[in-house]
Design a protein around this motif. Sequence first.
Motif, PDB file in Angstrom:
ATOM      1  N   ALA A  23       0.826  -1.211   0.000  1.00 51.54           N
ATOM      2  CA  ALA A  23       0.000   0.000   0.000  1.00 51.54           C
ATOM      3  C   ALA A  23       0.858   1.257   0.000  1.00 51.54           C
ATOM      4  O   ALA A  23       0.520   2.266  -0.630  1.00 51.54           O
ATOM      5  CB  ALA A  23      -0.930  -0.007   1.209  1.00 51.54           C
ATOM      6  N   PHE A  24       1.996   1.188   0.680  1.00 46.77           N
ATOM      7  CA  PHE A  24       2.847   2.373   0.793  1.00 46.77           C
ATOM      8  C   PHE A  24       3.586   2.684  -0.509  1.00 46.77           C
ATOM      9  O   PHE A  24       4.018   3.812  -0.727  1.00 46.77           O
ATOM     10  CB  PHE A  24       3.817   2.210   1.959  1.00 46.77           C
ATOM     11  N   LYS A  25       3.709   1.683  -1.376  1.00 53.53           N
ATOM     12  CA  LYS A  25       4.347   1.934  -2.672  1.00 53.53           C
ATOM     13  C   LYS A  25       3.479   2.865  -3.516  1.00 53.53           C
ATOM     14  O   LYS A  25       3.969   3.831  -4.102  1.00 53.53           O
ATOM     15  CB  LYS A  25       4.600   0.621  -3.408  1.00 53.53           C
ATOM     16  N   ILE A  26       2.164   2.574  -3.577  1.00 53.51           N
ATOM     17  CA  ILE A  26       1.289   3.424  -4.382  1.00 53.51           C
ATOM     18  C   ILE A  26       1.091   4.782  -3.697  1.00 53.51           C
ATOM     19  O   ILE A  26       0.960   5.808  -4.373  1.00 53.51           O
ATOM     20  CB  ILE A  26      -0.056   2.718  -4.675  1.00 53.51           C
ATOM     21  N   LEU A  27       1.106   4.810  -2.368  1.00 52.02           N
ATOM     22  CA  LEU A  27       1.049   6.085  -1.655  1.00 52.02           C
ATOM     23  C   LEU A  27       2.220   6.975  -2.037  1.00 52.02           C
ATOM     24  O   LEU A  27       2.049   8.165  -2.344  1.00 52.02           O
ATOM     25  CB  LEU A  27       1.057   5.832  -0.143  1.00 52.02           C
ATOM     26  N   GLU A  28       3.405   6.394  -2.023  1.00 52.21           N
ATOM     27  CA  GLU A  28       4.611   7.176  -2.318  1.00 52.21           C
ATOM     28  C   GLU A  28       4.672   7.590  -3.786  1.00 52.21           C
ATOM     29  O   GLU A  28       5.097   8.710  -4.104  1.00 52.21           O
ATOM     30  CB  GLU A  28       5.845   6.365  -1.929  1.00 52.21           C
ATOM     31  N   LEU A  29       4.227   6.710  -4.681  1.00 51.26           N
ATOM     32  CA  LEU A  29       4.198   7.067  -6.105  1.00 51.26           C
ATOM     33  C   LEU A  29       3.213   8.200  -6.360  1.00 51.26           C
ATOM     34  O   LEU A  29       3.491   9.136  -7.114  1.00 51.26           O
ATOM     35  CB  LEU A  29       3.839   5.841  -6.943  1.00 51.26           C
TER      36      LEU A  29
END
Length: 237
Positions: free
Chosen positions: A57-63
């Motif tokens: 989930a944090f990957k798409i948040l950061e992107l």
Amino acid sequence: MVKKPTKNTSGRGQRDLKVKVKTARGRKLSSTLWLQRQLNDPYVKRAQAEGYRGRAAFKILELDDKYGFLVPGARVVDLGCAPGGWCQVTVKRVNALGDRAGKPQGTVLGIDLQEVEPIPGAEIHQLDFMADGADDQVKAWLGGQADVVMSDMAAASSGHKQTDHLRIIALCEAAAYFAFDTLAEDGTFVAKVLAGGAEGELQKLLKQKFAKVANVKPPASRSDSSEKFVVATGFRG
């Protein structure tokens, strides 16, 4: 067996001590190392604390923090959405629940081969996105074209690095062609790839179809992983 961290009594300040995992009888060393990494992963702990279904989930948040493609009112398709962490993030960012006054309400459509537990604010369908007519079915569910098509899919691992690289590039290319058929003009495509030398044709293809193509490794992506993400914006239609 999990060995609890010992208490720091040195008086030199508190620090987070790593949890060590002993190799149990019948458990492979690789499994023990994976478990130890999970127990000590700050993103795993954050996902549990914040109610996300996985650290991804944090990957798409950061992107999205960097490129800003998940805007209120956007219609988003998440390919290979299981277990659902990306959908959870997207529901909030596009205002799919309609709970923010004055903000346009978006749509989140999750697609996967397997059943996925329901996610409030997201519409989940069990579908092979590569099947004939899948793009038309998705547009029917959306009531039009998508603003964002994204994919965190990975092919089943064979244990052979180059084979796995080729498989995920093929999967990413299939997702890209799906995006070409479903995206509205100026739309965005986001997908996971593995570095390995075979992604040149994919990059060339995306640069023909989009105004900008970026390759990025978000902080949530483990440093020892060869994964990276392609973010293609400004679909030319």
